[in-house]
Scaffold this motif. Structure first.
Motif, PDB file in Angstrom:
ATOM      1  N   TYR A   5       0.808  -1.220   0.000  1.00 21.62           N
ATOM      2  CA  TYR A   5       0.000   0.000   0.000  1.00 21.62           C
ATOM      3  C   TYR A   5       0.844   1.275   0.000  1.00 21.62           C
ATOM      4  N   HIS A   7       3.183   4.356  -1.403  1.00 15.13           N
ATOM      5  CA  HIS A   7       3.132   5.261  -2.563  1.00 15.13           C
ATOM      6  C   HIS A   7       1.690   5.500  -3.024  1.00 15.13           C
ATOM      7  N   GLU A   8       0.738   5.323  -2.110  1.00 17.76           N
ATOM      8  CA  GLU A   8      -0.668   5.626  -2.407  1.00 17.76           C
ATOM      9  C   GLU A   8      -1.197   6.745  -1.512  1.00 17.76           C
TER      10      GLU A   8
END
Length: 138
Positions: A73, A75-76
């Motif tokens: 999850y 870099h979101e």
């Protein structure tokens, strides 16, 4: 009199309590401010924990202890959302600053990008890396 090598949580808690008592007696303007633990957790649709941030408020500042987001999850924007939640909470609690430390292989650029300033560095700790201490004034 003797010194004993051990780890007993109850004894550790006692020592911590005594240091807090001493500090309270020497900081009268901060005396009535209780410490408070805080965390924000991210859960996926299956209710698994995939990220979170923990901290403690005392003496009108928030000390971030741990920030983690699962590699699946990253870099979101979840780390940024967690930092924002902590900052909003710190402001609600009348904190004057937020502090955190991180290693060179972790997230120093992440904290810089979120307005934190370096106030200290331990070089070559752990061996081959640096440990950075950051603050963000509120």
């Amino acid at each position: 009199m003797k010194i004993v090598k051990q780890w007993v949580q109850e004894d550790s808690d006692f020592i911590r309590k005594k240091v807090i008592e001493y500090n309270s007696n020497n900081l009268p303007d901060e005396k009535n401010v209780l410490s408070e633990n805080i965390s924000f957790v991210i859960r996926n649709d299956q209710e698994d924990i995939v990220g979170g941030i923990t901290g403690r408020i005392y003496w009108h500042h928030l000390s971030i202890e741990f920030l983690w987001v699962s590699e699946d999850y990253r870099h979101e924007g979840f780390g940024s959302k967690l930092i924002k939640q902590m900052e909003e909470f710190a402001i609600e609690k009348d904190c004057r600053l937020i502090k955190v430390d991180t290693f060179s292989f972790q997230a120093p650029e992440f904290y810089k990008n979120h307005g934190f300033k370096v106030f200290g560095v331990i070089e070559d700790h752990p061996n081959g890396h640096n440990q950075y201490y950051f603050e963000k004034r509120l």
